[in-house]
Design an enzyme around this catalytic site. Structure first.
Site, PDB file in Angstrom:
ATOM      1  CG  ASP A 262       3.430  -1.685  17.211  1.00 39.44           C
ATOM      2  OD1 ASP A 262       4.035  -0.629  16.937  1.00 39.44           O
ATOM      3  OD2 ASP A 262       3.406  -2.675  16.458  1.00 39.44           O
ATOM      4  CD  GLU A 263       1.679   0.763  13.597  1.00 41.38           C
ATOM      5  OE1 GLU A 263       1.677   2.006  13.501  1.00 41.38           O
ATOM      6  OE2 GLU A 263       2.239   0.026  12.775  1.00 41.38           O
TER       7      GLU A 263
ATOM      8  CE  LYS B 107       5.599   0.187  13.690  1.00 44.08           C
ATOM      9  NZ  LYS B 107       5.001  -1.026  14.266  1.00 44.08           N
ATOM     10  CB  THR B 108       8.749  -5.089  14.706  1.00 42.52           C
ATOM     11  OG1 THR B 108       7.658  -4.472  14.023  1.00 42.52           O
ATOM     12  CG2 THR B 108       8.299  -6.431  15.249  1.00 42.52           C
TER      13      THR B 108
ATOM     14  CD  GLN C 151       4.527   5.375   8.926  1.00 45.74           C
ATOM     15  OE1 GLN C 151       4.083   4.495   8.178  1.00 45.74           O
ATOM     16  NE2 GLN C 151       5.591   5.167   9.676  1.00 45.74           N
TER      17      GLN C 151
ATOM     18  NE  ARG D 228       4.357   2.569   3.390  1.00 41.79           N
ATOM     19  CZ  ARG D 228       4.814   2.296   4.610  1.00 41.79           C
ATOM     20  NH1 ARG D 228       4.844   1.051   5.037  1.00 41.79           N
ATOM     21  NH2 ARG D 228       5.279   3.251   5.394  1.00 41.79           N
TER      22      ARG D 228
END
Length: 763
Positions: free
Chosen positions: A233-234, A49-50, A264, A629
């Site tokens: 973002d987020e 996504k970044t 998330q 993770r």
């Protein structure tokens, strides 16, 4: 109307944007090249996504569709903002520092510096950090003549922050009782004090920016025309005020790109609203919703586990992670007899991974609660394995544990001035700084300890000091014949530490840590051979230690143990070390190997979520974050027994394990282990492995011949109509008093009366 320069015109192309698109997969390409309208990007864990965010900005600029001044990018951390600027600077020849890229609070601070007069602030207004804010609230409480114990400054500062984050000034807060009325009164006085002093706290930055935009139409329209593209973002972590702030900046020609993952969303306790994503779809009339489902981090079995787990949540937008990297290693699941066995097994696996070439810093141990780290830290300490606690302090270095140990040290040695100063006014008992200074002066002049000098203190502070001494004298008397864990328990209760942290908004973790200190004491006396019933006695009644000849009480030995564990084996900067952290702290990180521990009902999912469907879905999202993770190896573990509040608790495996796909799991057999608890002896339990959908007993100790009780024997397989298949662990009593202990796969360990238990032997 205010006149603002027009700086929103599209800039000429900086370079051919096609080169920016070559490394993108089809979904990423679709997201980057969206038309100039609002859209939602559902970005799964490890989906890049970044890259999408930064490439989208670079592509818009390179195509000349917007000028650098017409872009605003909002992140949640300064680290993420810096990474975004670094990547943009590498893509295009422009001064990224002049662009509006930053956190919500950082961008609001920049806005208020530019419009300080319209915001009603002095030109040189200052920002208070959390410590400054708490001190300011404390001054307000004192000026109002309120009881600081009933209205703790930390709790009131959180109340004020919560109100501001919800967009509420003092007059907007609903008052339901006298206590709430006083809290609003503190809030009002605090605001007046901040106005006089020309200071703002972090929550004020966002709220004041929002209020200024809401009331100043010219300013609002200027920024709506300026920022043609806003990227967030987020997005799943935004709270109510952040969402309203975003709406305030959005005009008819503004394209908002919201990037997030509802699977998330794990920060509801901080005010995050996962519902903002659904609201965004409707209120911004979103026509384009793109799912980034290709994962570049984890292997297939790990992603299958994550997908199956999160599919049990009903309130989600829906996506499924996939990878081209192959199935990889299966997810390893281990059932352990107790939490110390679990910790030892983790250490053994870590040693094997390290010998096989996995760097320690690429291994992480995750847990639901900070208090769980204590047993794991002890196991790592015992083998000399360096580790680092990420996002927090090691167990014996946490403030609440240091406070508790200080009280315990004063029971052992009243002359300990360092411990005395730590807790003389904690929790607050009306002993001010001037009184403490007077006491120190008296002690220094007389050459005596603070404890011995209290009689010479005069003035208003003398009475609370003497009350503190009476408290310690009573504790010393009442703990004289108690075992170590009961000493710790009584000190936590009578000192006021537990009540103090229970009253805090975010004090639950600290209370759990204090309760874990009771467990540490319980385990210590057994491990060191004192015996659980060893009591604190005067020195002249203690026997010398057999090897050294030293006279040691269980309490003194435990305090030494705590000091040693607090002072050694913490990894140095740059040292290769195992990473320990809560699942919340692991968000955004990734490791080659991940150990997820304590997967038991009441622990993960947390007991507070058991009766709340919405909270249970957040617990499942938290588990999803933990699973994703891991890159190559994922280990899941749970314990049949765990020390809680100084007592052994028999556990059921977490429901989340049952929600994982059996074909992606590898159940590891439990090797025989000696239980270390002060409970009736239990034979080494046998583990369940999965074969063709049927649970069968395997591994573990051989069946132990035992005196027959109704024909049953330890190690025998049994079936119960309600609990299913199980293995006999223990037989107790005779005749009508006989009972049987059985471990059932999903339902954990159960004690059943033999006279009424409806058990059938398995062949």
């Amino acid at each position: 109307m205010m006149d603002f320069p027009d700086i929103t015109a599209s800039a000429p192309p900086l370079r051919d944007g096609s080169a920016l698109l070559r490394a993108l997969n089809p979904e990423q390409l679709a997201a980057v090249t969206l038309p100039d309208e609002s859209a939602l990007i559902l970005a799964g864990a490890g989906s890049g996504k970044t890259r999408v965010l930064t490439t989208r900005i670079a592509w818009l600029l390179a195509q000349g569709r917007v000028s650098p001044a017409g872009v605003m990018a909002v992140t949640f951390t300064n680290k993420a903002a810096k990474e975004m600027m670094t990547r943009l600077g590498a893509m295009l020849p422009l001064n990224v520092r002049s662009m509006w890229i930053g956190t919500f609070h950082g961008l609001c601070h920049r806005f208020l510096r530019m419009h300080w007069k319209a915001a009603g602030l002095p030109a040189a207004f200052q920002i208070m950090d959390s410590g400054d804010t708490q001190s300011a609230v404390k001054r307000v409480i004192k000026s109002l003549g309120l009881d600081e114990e009933r209205f703790p400054a930390r709790q009131q500062s959180w109340f004020i922050a919560h109100c501001k984050e919800d967009g509420q000034r003092p007059g907007d807060v609903e008052v339901r009782d006298a206590h709430a009325q006083t809290q609003v009164r503190i809030y009002q006085a605090y605001e007046e004090q901040c106005e006089r002093e020309g200071v703002v706290d972090f929550a004020e930055l966002l709220l004041r920016t929002y209020e200024l935009l809401a009331r100043d139409e010219a300013l609002r329209e200027h920024y709506r025309n300026r920022f043609r593209h806003i990227l967030v973002d987020e997005f799943q972590d935004t709270n109510r005020l952040q969402y309203l702030w975003l709406k305030m900046l959005t005009g008819p020609r503004t394209a908002v790109l919201a990037v997030g993952d509802d699977d998330q969303s794990i920060y509801a306790f901080r005010g995050a609203r996962v519902d903002n994503m659904q609201d965004f779809l409707h209120e911004f009339q979103v026509r384009h919703q793109i799912k980034l489902e290709r994962n570049y981090r984890s292997s297939g079995h790990i992603l299958d586990a994550a997908n199956h787990l999160i599919s049990h949540n009903t309130q989600r937008l829906g996506k499924e992670l996939r990878t081209d990297a192959g199935a990889g290693e299966p997810v390893r699941v281990r059932e352990c007899p107790g939490d110390q066995d679990e910790a030892r097994w983790i250490v053994e696996e870590l040693q094997q991974l390290h010998r096989a070439g996995t760097p320690r810093h690429e291994t992480a141990i995750l847990y639901r609660s900070n208090a769980q780290s204590r047993v794991i830290e002890s196991a790592l300490f015992n083998v000399g394995m360096p580790y680092r606690v990420h996002g927090g302090l090691r167990f014996f270095e946490r403030a609440e544990i240091k406070h508790a140990l200080a009280y315990l040290r004063l029971l052992e040695n009243a002359e300990d001035d360092t411990s005395y100063l730590r807790v003389v006014n904690f929790p607050t008992r009306g002993i001010g700084a001037r009184t403490v200074e007077q006491l120190q002066d008296v002690a220094r002049q007389s050459g005596r300890s603070l404890w011995q000098s209290v009689g010479a203190v005069v003035g208003r502070g003398a009475a609370p000091l003497q009350a503190f001494h009476r408290l310690l004298d009573e504790l010393r008397r009442d703990t004289r014949n108690l075992c170590l864990s009961d000493i710790v328990r009584l000190v936590l209760e009578r000192s006021g530490l537990q009540d103090h942290y229970r009253s805090e908004r975010d004090g639950a973790d600290r209370v759990e840590n204090l309760e874990e200190l009771i467990n540490a004491a319980e385990a210590f006396v057994t491990q060191e051979g004192f015996g659980r019933d060893a009591v604190a006695l005067p020195v002249d009644e203690l026997a010398p230690d057999g090897e050294t000849g030293e006279i040691v009480s269980p309490l003194a030995a435990f305090l030494t143990h705590a000091s040693l564990e607090a002072g050694e084996h913490q990894a140095q900067a740059g040292q290769d070390a195992v990473q320990l952290m809560t699942v919340h702290a692991a968000k955004g990180l990734e490791f080659d190997a991940v150990f997820l521990t304590g997967l038991e009902e009441g622990l993960f999912p947390h007991e507070s979520a058991q009766s709340d469907p919405k909270a249970l879905e957040e617990e499942r999202r938290l588990m999803y974050v933990a699973i994703t993770r891991a890159r190559q190896r994922l280990y899941l573990s749970f314990s049949q027994t765990r020390l809680l509040h100084g007592q052994t608790r028999y556990n059921m495996a977490s429901r989340f394990i049952e929600e994982l796909p059996p074909e992606s799991l590898k159940w590891l057999a439990t090797r025989p282990a000696v239980a270390h608890w002060s409970v009736p002896p239990v034979a080494a339990p046998r583990s369940f492995t999965r074969h063709a959908g049927r649970a069968t007993a395997s591994g573990g100790a051989e069946p132990v011949a035992a005196a027959s009780a109704g024909g049953w024997r330890v190690g025998q397989g049994v079936f119960h109509n309600k609990f299913g298949e199980g293995v006999v662990l223990t037989l107790e009593g005779r005749g009508n008093d006989a009972r049987i202990q059985v471990r059932f796969g999903r339902h954990g360990v159960k004690w059943l009366a033999l006279g009424v238990a409806k058990l059938t032997p398995l062949p």
